[in-house]
Design an enzyme around this catalytic site. Structure first.
Site, PDB file in Angstrom:
ATOM      1  N   GLU A 195     -33.627  -4.359   9.671  1.00  0.00           N
ATOM      2  CA  GLU A 195     -33.554  -4.843   8.291  1.00  0.00           C
ATOM      3  C   GLU A 195     -33.199  -3.694   7.354  1.00  0.00           C
ATOM      4  O   GLU A 195     -33.653  -2.563   7.549  1.00  0.00           O
ATOM      5  CB  GLU A 195     -34.898  -5.417   7.805  1.00  0.00           C
ATOM      6  N   GLU A 240     -43.131  -7.386  11.765  1.00  0.00           N
ATOM      7  CA  GLU A 240     -43.794  -6.293  11.045  1.00  0.00           C
ATOM      8  C   GLU A 240     -45.306  -6.297  11.243  1.00  0.00           C
ATOM      9  O   GLU A 240     -46.079  -6.396  10.277  1.00  0.00           O
ATOM     10  CB  GLU A 240     -43.451  -6.364   9.556  1.00  0.00           C
ATOM     11  N   CYS A 248     -56.033 -12.948  12.519  1.00  0.00           N
ATOM     12  CA  CYS A 248     -56.949 -12.039  13.208  1.00  0.00           C
ATOM     13  C   CYS A 248     -56.414 -11.807  14.626  1.00  0.00           C
ATOM     14  O   CYS A 248     -56.257 -12.767  15.388  1.00  0.00           O
ATOM     15  CB  CYS A 248     -58.332 -12.669  13.283  1.00  0.00           C
ATOM     16  N   CYS A 269     -58.017  -6.307  10.570  1.00  0.00           N
ATOM     17  CA  CYS A 269     -59.043  -7.335  10.421  1.00  0.00           C
ATOM     18  C   CYS A 269     -60.396  -6.714  10.758  1.00  0.00           C
ATOM     19  O   CYS A 269     -60.476  -5.797  11.590  1.00  0.00           O
ATOM     20  CB  CYS A 269     -58.740  -8.518  11.340  1.00  0.00           C
ATOM     21  N   GLU A 317     -39.790 -13.643  -2.465  1.00  0.00           N
ATOM     22  CA  GLU A 317     -38.584 -12.883  -2.133  1.00  0.00           C
ATOM     23  C   GLU A 317     -37.338 -13.470  -2.774  1.00  0.00           C
ATOM     24  O   GLU A 317     -36.228 -13.140  -2.376  1.00  0.00           O
ATOM     25  CB  GLU A 317     -38.432 -12.766  -0.607  1.00  0.00           C
ATOM     26  N   LYS A 318     -37.525 -14.294  -3.771  1.00  0.00           N
ATOM     27  CA  LYS A 318     -36.329 -14.918  -4.337  1.00  0.00           C
ATOM     28  C   LYS A 318     -35.456 -13.902  -5.052  1.00  0.00           C
ATOM     29  O   LYS A 318     -34.255 -14.120  -5.205  1.00  0.00           O
ATOM     30  CB  LYS A 318     -36.693 -16.086  -5.250  1.00  0.00           C
ATOM     31  N   TYR A 319     -36.025 -12.798  -5.498  1.00  0.00           N
ATOM     32  CA  TYR A 319     -35.210 -11.760  -6.126  1.00  0.00           C
ATOM     33  C   TYR A 319     -34.910 -10.588  -5.193  1.00  0.00           C
ATOM     34  O   TYR A 319     -34.364  -9.587  -5.636  1.00  0.00           O
ATOM     35  CB  TYR A 319     -35.873 -11.264  -7.419  1.00  0.00           C
ATOM     36  N   HIS A 320     -35.304 -10.715  -3.938  1.00  0.00           N
ATOM     37  CA  HIS A 320     -34.891  -9.705  -2.968  1.00  0.00           C
ATOM     38  C   HIS A 320     -33.384  -9.862  -2.746  1.00  0.00           C
ATOM     39  O   HIS A 320     -32.881 -10.981  -2.622  1.00  0.00           O
ATOM     40  CB  HIS A 320     -35.645  -9.909  -1.650  1.00  0.00           C
TER      41      HIS A 320
END
Lengths: 667, 667, 667
Positions: free
Chosen positions: A302, A144, A109, A149, A350-353
């Site tokens: 990024e 990011e 918040c 909220c 994100e293991k497959y990012h």
């Protein structure tokens, strides 16, 4: 100096024996810059009373020892679990009114005093510890920023924000037009955040009171900006000079980056385009990011070297695409090229990012090879592009307030989307090869010959006068349907549509028709094609403007769909309907041709050019072939390609490979 | 006397200098009636202890001074913020179990004692203050009652309502069939409102216990009716005679208007059809509204002069459409023609809703011109239609209980929708030009030759006997698939399907097949076409009925799809499948032809006729051309057109413009 | 002994005079087995302190007196209202964090001490009262366990479960890879159930931490298993021998039936296929259910005799289909054929669910006739099939962990669904007529010649070694894209893909491409057809495997899509892309042909054969014609049809009616 190259690096996820492998691979790929510490809060502050920099120290030491540059994060992008447990109010309450518990990231918040105090202290601790380390070239605050909220702390902060904006309830009631539907507020504490429990139905875009929702969007953007500013101020206590940034997300609706821009030392952003054919959209977004700080270069903070993981379907980047898009970023003003991520995580979402280094740690993958090839190319180029500027004479106005106001409006049409309208005009400009700036509505317009203001729903301040000034001195101003409708409070102008833009446009809009996408009204353009129009059709009565396009169907057949009004030495153009690509292209080229502002290859599809001028005045023309086949043209712009040393001579055939790039130093 | 013409007027949103302009424009448009005060609660009661009628006094005085008539609202359609803050329980709890906070409108819990007390007092204050003002021709209570609340106050009120209905838990358990799934209630306080937190999944139509959900729908309709009755009673304390109404919404599922009708002095409704081709649907809804009070004329309380704002796509009404639809309302029994709204709001969610006067305050808009032309026309017509009745011999039964029961049922098919079935039969009647009444299931059926009861899922009381009486004396009764299934508690009849309708229909249904819309079973009609049937296919075994249509496919090829049973002097028709438009048309015309009840132009598409008979017996035939091109026919009905003075002679060619209207005083 | 035939019977919903009619109808239909008491809790325990078995006593007495067998339920499938009111915590908290109130069924929090105590006590009471009644042939605990709860009691129980699994937070943090996104847990009480309020967005499949969500799925399955085990233990106090079961739901994702199977004395399941063409899917599910207890026969506990009610569209079962599907169940190992339901409820959400006896109580309906015919047929067959086993040499691995892990994964593709991949391979096996076992990953694989492991995302324990053993001794192992990716904690293997399956497959996967369903990459098969591939395309680099299929498009044209690796005496097959039906069929037949494991009619579509071998070694070949027309073939398998006495001779033409069945006792 060279373009910083590298990306997000999370060695804290790995045993130290892996770090050694990392650096050998980074060397092989010419990676010289890493972003570290983005999600380290749980490690650097394992409990309320304890800071522990053991791991971060070792990471920073090792990276610096290896000769790499560091973008150091404050690490506050995700709460540590103990904090969420000890102070439940630091977790957000969502649009549905549900107080969340611990999970995910970007989960604080922004109004919580505990969060504000602890996150600021974390930034202070990090800055105090590492300030002065010569490897550090930038500070990276949070990550990011976004979301929203709706908790009681935010409600209270919203009331404070409103108090500062309106001073009195009388002025607030006037701004929100509360006489409608018995909404007159008689006490500040009666005001609630606009949510699914109060003013909204069917989600965040459907509100009974646009004014309240609009102010909450502004407030929430400002509340998160305050978090950023808190951390930046804490950094400045220890380090007065190293630039501070945070990573933006391009066209991200919840945050008005124009309200933020002044507070960043440079802009940076994360480029995850929706698909393989986003070249124009990315160009626009780069220009928008560059426009945040008046044309100053930005960082590509990024991009994925291969695939994303968060989409329903995550295609890989075809060979050459990562390189091409990296160069496109540079062409549009990027002074850094960074990836997310350098090494793939083992577990979680994100293991497959995609990553420069995958789970097997190989360097003989296609992806690693392409990363290394680009690294070598960037190294070869050196620092020539750093600080270079884009000399655009065309401006496109982009305005979060208009975006919000248009899309939270009840009527005329939920199908008209701000981005789509803006991007349609941009696409035509991009096709024509114009260099453009994407600027806020309060930008200095005196440097531009042409200003596009598509779907400029809200007209604030003296904008109408400044647009008139552009036309008055011989420029061209283009706007469209649904422009000039509301003032800063989202109240309708009590004049003819398009409100303050009326004199410049020389028309009035008597009424408007919205239709589904299956309905087409053809528009006949003056000495031009008959094109399709869709979604919205304004019925225009000229007040001096010339008619350059007319509807061909329905009871308003023959009435104006496109007009041009002579104003001073220039013109005001009004496009009253949702023209198709050909129609928008016709309008755009009419305008550009008058000012001779097209690029060298306006008729070669997907052959992009972009110009940067270095501090010493050198003109660098980037030529980018977005096609998956080679292209051969007669050169209309010459120079030496800095990537190959090849000379390109005007008037001679020149060839670019599929997804090929040239960086021409113009003579 | 003339037809009241005007609409919703909210001058409290504007400074008084605007009021003057308003009245000059109203004069120009022959507007003589305004509805004021609909959302004034926050202004008339700025705090718990304070009433302030300053503004409303000035509005009423000014309107009266200008010679206009007033429909005066009690102003309770939206809570004031202070009340929502001071008494959070006046805000509704939604179907998801979420207590709302302040926002929107129609936002009060109907069971809240505070709301009931304060809203009633507000009505009392308004009535006491303005009763006796000769300008006031009607009281307007609340606004568009609807929605629902699921709070603990409503739970308690529901239990009281159930206590009154069932007296004992034993009877309640029997009605709800609670032995199923271990639901036997042993204490009244165990009963919860059926919601997403209790009996429902996938939304309001998916319930584990249809009986509970059905009773909650009835209860909630009654709870809001109690709010209306409270306010009406307070008005009656000061004004014993001026009629009291509230604005209905046509076919609005949450409120059973038949349970309300007796408590209104006249019906009124807001006509916002879904699209430009809703002529038949609107005709049906007018007839439904007229049927609420046994054929007594109603008010068209709201319609937009141009566009709505609340839809995803809001098209404008084509030229002539607003006039045509206004006359259609009159043709079906409207004794007032009113707009929402007279002047467009500046801000909030209705700022783009169409209005007689737009934001620029012009009178030279297309919309204003059409409003003024209709005003002149209505003025010219005078009061001849006031009080006139529709002499229908065809009744269509419309039943909220069947609507609810059918659509909250698990099985046979979620794709069969009550409105669609009813409207399919009505459309065929409308095409044939029959004058119809749309009546509740407890209406006196003795005046009708033909009764349609499509999808009459629930059969209550002595309805089956009364339908048998219609057929017995020579009439025709038509019903369809999914009729005669359940009793008043939504428990299946323990007999053959269609339950109590079986003897009249002379069939039994052995089983039924539901299929997706892509599946078609052709039906061969007796000496008629082969038509398509979709969605539901009942397998019928005749018990005396003649077979007039048979399935042409699947294992039940050759079995009955349409039957007609001789019963007394008349017939019972059963349509066992979802016939297409041609099929339904064939059935309807077979029935009408027998009784000679078609209109004069049954073969001219979209040329509507509707008859009204005035108190003195004059027959007024409205002829309405819903086509966007002119139509020319050989007149089959003659008379003097009251709008033009033209004489139409039977047997002579007569012509109507596109969207043209005639009001023929028949000889 | 004969196959138990009958189904769910709820006479408590009816007056006793109806019971008499029931039993006469059951006699007519040869119904000899009924399941009673499934939802009787409210009746058997009307308050906290009171048990009342009056009604259940009379039901049991009457059923037994009529000579029927009883499957007696503990009755805990739905809470009684008084319990939900007195102890609100027994109601579940849903994924959205909402505590429910009383409603529906399967509504208890599995971790609630009150629920656990009272449900166990209820089972104890029932067992104590009826144990020893010779009519009782099975105990039925609860009903269709499923769903999930996210309350604080479950959170606490989850933490206990995690403590038992991981012992230390350090190991838990490692398993969940919590260094990612600052999630390091420093206290057990910081751990929250993964829900819409914590780790999830867009629903149950979108989680930030796959490891947490996976463990919660395992925990919730175990928590409900504990409920089952509590009740079973209570039954065992009174009855040490009568078998205990609960009704499973086939491929039901929330419950890992492999974790449950050891605790049931026999498996049983409810077969509600999605449509009329589910023959292969049902065969697979029967095989899965049979595989739960190592090939032991199961009960078909529920099927509808006609229609369901819970679907949007509920078609009826065409004539003959109910019989055919009943025999299919027996063919695959069912030792009981039971319906839901014997008599239709009057009210609530199952009143339109099909039943043997409808609301009118007739025996002359089509449905009743078919039920009675099947009853006669089963009676005639007697007990020959009871206890018979399926002698399969082909295994298909089915793994809930892989199902969960694949479908909660972010990336590569949400469109790849575990069931679809598995069913595609099964369909090809079924088409080829192979007898198969569907087994867990820890099954003994030594009995199989061929093992299919489609989409085996997670590889646990020594599975890779056991698969290597299959190939090593001459067998064939087939796996596909997205296999061998993660370990038991859902962390990626830090090796080349496919992880531990790499050596057997002789390949490595360098990268992968995911695309929408509109995108096709053709695959050229070795001496085979060119087929379509969709959704996922892995880019394979052989490490010894032979290439049997190659991509035909995109930049990876010519690279391997299907490989076969010689391993020991056998092979490892890898299918790297989503092949279409023809492609999968080609692979499957290549494999089966090598081992000669196809059925007798591999080229006759939808003519199914299934073999059972009785305890005395008799081979019973079921031949099932799933087509709606007759089929005539040259017999490749002979014997005496036990249903008709007809002899079928190999090499002679033999004919099966549409939806016909033969049970051949082979010579």
């Amino acid at each position: 100096m060279r373009i910083p190259y590298g990306g997000d690096y999370n060695p804290e996820q790995w045993p130290e024996e892996v770090w050694k492998q990392d650096h050998r691979l980074f060397d092989a790929a010419r990676i010289d810059t890493v972003t570290v510490g983005v999600f380290t809060w749980a490690r650097t502050q394992p409990s309320a009373d304890e800071y522990d920099f053991t791991t971060l120290d070792r990471i920073v030491e090792r990276v610096a020892a290896e000769g790499r540059r560091i973008c150091l994060a404050t690490g506050t992008g995700a709460l540590p679990p103990w904090l969420a447990k000890a102070h439940p109010e630091v977790n957000r309450t969502d649009f549905e009114g549900r107080r969340h518990r611990y999970g995910q990231r970007h989960n604080a918040c922004p109004s919580s005093p505990v969060f504000r105090q602890l996150s600021t202290e974390m930034a202070r601790q990090v800055a105090r510890r590492y300030a002065g380390n010569p490897a550090i070239i930038a500070w990276h605050v949070g990550n990011e920023y976004g979301g929203a909220c709706y908790c009681d702390l935010c409600a209270a902060a919203f009331r404070d924000w409103l108090g500062a904006r309106y001073s009195t309830l009388e002025r607030l009631n006037a701004a929100w037009n509360t006489t409608f539907w018995s909404h007159t507020f008689t006490g500040w504490d009666e005001i609630e955040p606009p949510s699914a429990l109060t003013e909204h139905w069917r989600g965040p875009d459907h509100t009974a009171f646009q004014g309240i929702t609009l102010d909450y969007l502004r407030f929430m953007s400002d509340a998160m900006l305050a978090n950023f500013r808190d951390e930046k101020a804490a950094i400045r206590e220890a380090d007065p000079t190293t630039p501070v940034t945070t990573n933006f997300m391009g066209m991200y609706r919840p945050i008005d980056y124009h309200r933020w821009a002044a507070h960043l030392d440079f802009a940076s952003w994360d480029n995850y385009p929706p698909d393989d054919t986003s070249q124009a959209r990315m160009a626009f977004t780069h220009d928008l990011m560059r426009g945040l700080k008046d044309g100053q270069p930005f960082w590509l903070m990024e991009q994925t070297p291969s695939y994303t993981a968060s989409r329903d379907v995550n295609p890989l980047k075809r060979p050459g695409l990562m390189r091409l898009w990296s160069w496109q970023a540079v062409a549009h003003g990027a002074d850094a090229v960074l990836f997310f991520q350098l090494r793939a995580s083992r577990g979680a979402c994100e293991k497959y990012h995609g990553a420069v280094v995958g789970h097997a740690g190989r360097s003989d993958t296609r992806v690693f090879r392409e990363v290394a090839e680009l690294g070598a190319e960037l190294e070869k180029l050196g620092g020539v592009t750093l600080g270079a500027r884009t000399p655009a004479k065309v401006a496109v106005l982009f305005d979060w307030d208009s975006w919000w106001a248009l899309e939270i409006s009840d009527g005329p049409s939920r199908l008209v989307r701000y981005q789509q309208v803006v991007l349609a005009y941009h696409r035509a400009l991009w096709d024509a090869g114009a260099d453009i700036d994407v600027v806020p509505v309060d930008a200095d317009l005196s440097r531009y010959d042409v200003v596009f203001a598509p779907a400029l729903h809200m007209v604030k301040g003296d904008l109408a006068e400044r647009l008139e000034e552009v036309a008055g001195r011989g420029g061209s101003v283009v706007t469209t349907f649904l422009s000039g409708r509301v003032d800063e409070d989202d109240n309708a102008f009590l004049t003819d549509v398009p409100g303050p833009l009326g004199p410049l446009m020389g028309i009035r809009v008597d009424e408007w028709d919205a239709r589904g996408p299956e309905f087409v009204n053809p528009v006949r353009l003056d000495n031009g094609p008959v094109v399709d129009a869709r979604l919205l059709f304004e019925l225009v009565i000229p007040q001096g403007a010339d008619v350059l396009g007319t509807y061909e169907a329905d009871f308003y057949t023959g009435t104006p769909a496109v007009t041009r009004n002579a104003f001073g030495q220039g013109y005001g153009w009004y496009v009253a309907a949702g023209l198709d690509e050909v129609g928008v292209g016709w309008v755009v080229r009419q305008v550009l041709d008058r000012h001779n502002l097209g690029g060298p290859y306006p008729d070669v599809p997907d052959l992009e050019t972009a110009l940067r001028v270095t501090r010493d005045g050198t003109r660098l023309l980037f030529v980018l072939n977005h096609r998956s086949d080679p292209v051969e043209v007669i050169a209309r712009a010459g120079g030496v390609d800095l990537l190959t040393g090849t000379h390109v001579h005007i008037g001679q055939p020149t060839r670019l490979d599929a997804r090929g790039v040239m960086v021409l130093r113009q003579p």
